[in-house]
Structures are given as C-alpha cells and as structure tokens.
Write an enzyme that holds these catalytic residues in place. Sequence first.
Site, mmCIF file in Angstrom:
data_model
loop_
_atom_site.group_PDB
_atom_site.id
_atom_site.type_symbol
_atom_site.label_atom_id
_atom_site.label_comp_id
_atom_site.label_asym_id
_atom_site.label_seq_id
_atom_site.Cartn_x
_atom_site.Cartn_y
_atom_site.Cartn_z
ATOM 1 C CB CYS A 100 47.280 -11.751 -39.880
ATOM 2 S SG CYS A 100 47.035 -10.133 -40.562
ATOM 3 C CB SER B 290 65.086 -25.781 -25.559
ATOM 4 O OG SER B 290 65.683 -25.623 -26.927
ATOM 5 C CB CYS C 50 64.324 -36.094 -28.731
ATOM 6 S SG CYS C 50 64.368 -34.689 -27.853
ATOM 7 C CG ASP D 44 64.768 -27.252 -38.542
ATOM 8 O OD1 ASP D 44 64.796 -28.343 -38.743
ATOM 9 O OD2 ASP D 44 64.658 -26.726 -37.638
ATOM 10 C CB CYS E 152 61.532 -19.518 -48.484
ATOM 11 S SG CYS E 152 59.872 -19.959 -47.601
#
Length: 380
Positions: A348, A122, A15, A277, A261
Amino acid sequence: MPPLSLLIKPASSLCNLDCRYCFYHDVAENRATPSHGIMNEAALETLVRKALAFADGDCTFAFQGGEPTVAGLPFFERVVALQQQYNIKKVHIHNAIQTNGIAIDASWARFLAKNHFLTGISLDGPRDIHDANRVDAKEKGSFDRVMAAIGNLKTAGAEFNILSVVTGWSARHAAKIYRFFKQEGFEYLQFIPCLDPFGETPFTRAHSLTPERYAAFLITTFDLWKEDALKRTPVSIRWFDNLAGMMLGAPPEACGMSGRCTCQFVVEADGGVYPCDFYVLDAWKIGSILTDGFVEMRESEPAKRFIEDSLPEDPACACCEWRTLCRGGCRRYREPFQNGMPGKNLHCDAYRIFFAHALPGLRQVAALYGRSAPHETQNL
C-alpha cells in the site's frame, strides 16, 4: 456458453530449477500432496474435450507450473492433436505457455512457433540480477540457458514476452533492468513483485521486496517507460499499460487490478481445479475436471466463498485518493486475513508513493494514445 480460459499445470509443482523465491513451491508445501506428477492421457483428453464442448467463441489453454515443459514435448504435441480432434464447434483456440526456458531447444521453439503458442519467458534482468535467485539444484545460475532459449524462439519466429520477478535486490537496479530488456529488443514486459511464503512475517527474507524498495523500482521504471511512450517508441509494461487505459475509463485487463477475485479454473495435473494460481490449496479445491462441469465448479461453495472473501476492503481504502486506480490490489498481497477479512495490501505505501509521482505522466500517456494502451498488449 461464454469464452473459457484455463490455467493448466501439466507437471504440477515439478521443476528443473530451484528458484529461491518460488511461490508455487510454497503453495505445494502447504497441501497434503505437494506434487501430482505429470498429467496422464485420460485427464488431458477429458480436459480438452470438456473445454471445447463448453466454450463459445474463444478458448484459452495456458500452461504453467512448476515448469510445464517437464511434461515433455510429446505431451504438448498431444495437446494440439486433441484440440484439433475435439474442436467441433470451431472455437478460436489460444495456446500459451509460461516457462523458465531451460528445455526450449530448437525443436521446442519450432513447435511453439508452428502452433502459435504465446511463450512467457522468466527472465529477471541481466546475468548478475537473474542469477541471484534463478538457480538450479546445484546453485548454478540459469541466465545463459534462458538467453539461449530466447535465441531459439527468435530463430523459429515464436512469439514471446518477458516475465520478471522484482525482488529487494533487483528493485535497486530498475534502470539497469529496463535498459537491458530494451537493448535486447524485448518489447513486452511484465513485472511481478515477489511473494513471501504463507504465514511468514513479511519482508524478512533475503529476497523480500519492501514497500520502500518497490516504490523506488516503480518510479524509476515508470519514468523510463513514460519517456519512451511519449517519444512513440513504446515498451509494453502490462501494469502501466492497464493504468493508462484505466485513466480513460477502460476496465483493467490484468488480474488483481479489479478489486475482486474471479474464478480462473486452474487445473492441476491430477485434474483437480482451483479458483486461483496463488491458492491451489486443499481448502480451495472447487472440483475435478474428471467428474465436474465448469458451471458446477464455478457455482461451488468454495468458488463462491473465494470470491466473497475478496470483496471486503480495508477501511483506509474507502477514503484513499488512489482507490479508483489501486482498488486494493491482489488478494494474495492482502494476506494474512484477520477475522476472516483481508488486510491492507502489503505494498500500500509503495502504491501511494508511486501514484502521487506517476499521475501527471499517466495523464500525458493516456491523452497521447487515446483509449488504447500505449502499446498493443501481449500477455499470457
């Protein structure tokens, strides 16, 4: 064969920024080889050839990182050339790229527009909020460079949406962030709660997002979104759009909202394939694009185990009044597992507070717009 969707990491974990909350840096540090470098020509050609031979109807190539643009514009020009070469079945190809925008100059923008790449940028909000965490190796903020990239995309006519990470700091400024995005004309938004690293006590980092802060962020942002939706001047926020559709019986579109999933075929730069990912980890490798087929990988023991591990729910979920909307949430937010079982979602309490507040408004929006989301969703 079915449609196929691939998430590809052409530059592995490499990156050109050093964001303080980067979840993939944590993933990379938890495997034997943190970075696999740039995907080579042989791996790329094999990937494109196999994908287009397998897929029917539609095939999606979504590129992420790390930072995928580190692979260079010629790499992506080669992607398009190989797609044209191997698309013998004439499937509908969808290309997408998620980027921090640092490399998106005029040439990149023209390429993305010409080849119909949906670009996710982003951007965490206005300068002070974005630059609090999205910095380079010299600790310099990236806001100006990202906004310049967006300007290049607009000039070229490239489609783009905004992905914004919600931190403990940014959650305090929900109205400021929403109004900034709206003022800039950004109509397609995705908000992603930041993650603490694997194995750490949750909510102990400077950027950590506590349930209390997240609940406040969701409520403020929802109220602004609902107001615009009811005025028929909607802004698309992926999670809210999904919830509005679910109120009328539509299945959730966003990953992490179905309660279980699936196998996503995440392809690392060396050709290794993983189911998610968030879990590009050695223990969850399901095969290699160089040697294995998609059915073989999907039916592999790690892929089956990954899905099976996501199915158990916390006992509190079974009797929760919000179960049909929440469904326990994304597996990654149910870490750490205990006795091989996922725990209760870390947020939650935030969801309980939010749903109690938002239910009447969701009903209003859903009734106004019918079975579709209040804004045509455009997502990676």
